[in-house]
Design an enzyme around this catalytic site. Structure first.
Site, short mmCIF file in Angstrom:
data_model
loop_
_atom_site.label_atom_id
_atom_site.label_comp_id
_atom_site.label_asym_id
_atom_site.label_seq_id
_atom_site.Cartn_x
_atom_site.Cartn_y
_atom_site.Cartn_z
N SER A 215 0.85 -1.19 0.00
CA SER A 215 0.00 0.00 0.00
C SER A 215 0.89 1.24 0.00
CB SER A 215 -0.89 0.00 1.25
OG SER A 215 -1.56 1.24 1.39
N TYR A 228 -1.65 -0.91 10.56
CA TYR A 228 -1.78 -1.16 9.13
C TYR A 228 -0.55 -0.70 8.36
CZ TYR A 228 -3.80 -1.07 4.42
OH TYR A 228 -4.05 -1.27 3.08
#
Length: 345
Positions: A215, A228
């Site tokens: 990401s 995350y």
């Protein structure tokens, strides 16, 4: 007389030793100089070769960037077994449908039975076959057991897409320990178990492709994403280290691709309002991922403009980076309205 002769003999011995020592020092010095010269020569030779090849690599990159996909040779996935984790929804579902259209034998994993059924329905409605398995990626034993089932029931996996991920959306002090552990188990530790399960067969046959879905949050720390972002940073390190190991051991036909998309409109980041980039549509992300796989690209960042901002993170002063993030990009503010997931106790 005896004393005189003894003294002369001792002096001659000492002189001979000094000559021997001087000769040894001279020879060692000569060897050291030769070794240093060889080291400098090899460094210069390797540097010149690197610079020459760099020119070629840059021109090659510019050329392939300008050439449309329709005009370039793309790897065929027809007949390949492609396994997609997190295939029960979002980008995973779009990947399954698009891969089936390309003639791949699609296998999907997910923890959601309902999600798997919907993806299977979407694929079979178009007349293609698909195989699904219910797997909790946070359970290492379940991953290993299901991997063996896939190899026995479907065959050797040619392309592994580690797409599954989870996010809770709390600040560090709000996160429960269970949530942190779950994020790590799903977002990065599962990659170890899946790759260890399928990579040996890829090496044995000399064919394979491992896709690591990271990401942009794994390239830039993100507000309310200490868990995350950290796991996505880990995926970047995992990919780069794995790529290095494959190349160092001569496994050049086993490809590795890192995919780092920005916010995707799948519901995972509901409420987030990025300022300078739009929410990516899952169909576009899936299409771009597959194109990147078929081109054997090493890195795929979406949107592409993000990769040009990343060097600023290391080049600019820290306070300047923070002001750019806070005042211009509005990074923290964009996550203020993010709809956090239920807490895991």
């Amino acid at each position: 007389m005896t004393i005189l002769l003894t003294t002369i003999f001792v002096l001659l011995q000492l002189q001979q030793r000094s000559y021997t020592t001087a000769f040894s020092v001279m020879m060692n010095t000569k060897r050291n100089v030769n070794t240093q010269m060889t080291t400098v020569f090899n460094l210069a030779k390797d540097t010149v070769l690197f610079l020459v090849l760099s020119c070629y690599y840059i021109l090659e990159s510019i050329f392939w960037t300008l050439v449309p996909n329709a005009l370039r040779s793309m790897k065929s996935l027809k007949g390949d077994v492609v396994l997609v984790t997190g295939g029960g929804g979002g980008v995973g579902r779009h990947l399954a449908v698009k891969l089936a259209r390309l003639g791949a034998k699609v296998v999907i994993w997910d923890i959601s039975v309902e999600g798997l059924q919907k993806t299977c329905q979407a694929v079979t409605d178009e007349g293609y076959e698909i195989t699904s398995y219910v797997v909790d990626l946070a359970d290492r034993t379940a991953v290993y057991t299901t991997a063996e089932k896939v190899k026995k029931e479907v065959g050797k996996v040619d392309v592994l897409i580690n797409n599954a991920g989870t996010v809770f959306g709390y600040t560090l002090l709000e996160l429960t320990d269970a949530a942190i552990e779950t994020t790590y188990k799903v977002n990065i530790l599962s990659h170890y178990w899946t790759v260890k399960s399928f990579l040996p067969d890829m090496i044995q046959t000399g064919k394979g492709h491992i896709v690591t879905v990271g990401s942009v949050a794994g390239l830039l720390g993100t507000y309310r994403c200490t868990d995350y972002s950290a796991t996505k940073f880990a995926t970047v390190g995992f990919h780069e280290s794995l790529f290095t190991e494959l190349r160092a051991h001569g496994h050049n036909t086993i490809h590795a691709t890192l995919v780092c998309p920005s916010y995707i409109n799948t519901g995972m980041f509901d409420g987030a309002t990025p300022r300078l980039v739009q929410m990516l549509e899952p169909d576009y992300v899936a299409e771009t991922m597959i194109d990147s796989i078929r081109k054997n690209e090493v890195n795929c960042v979406m949107p592409g403009s993000v990769r040009y901002l990343l060097p600023l993170k290391c080049l600019l002063p820290a306070k300047m980076c923070w002001d750019l993030m806070y005042r211009v990009m509005k990074g923290p503010q964009s996550m203020m309205g993010f709809a956090a997931k239920p807490k895991v106790s």
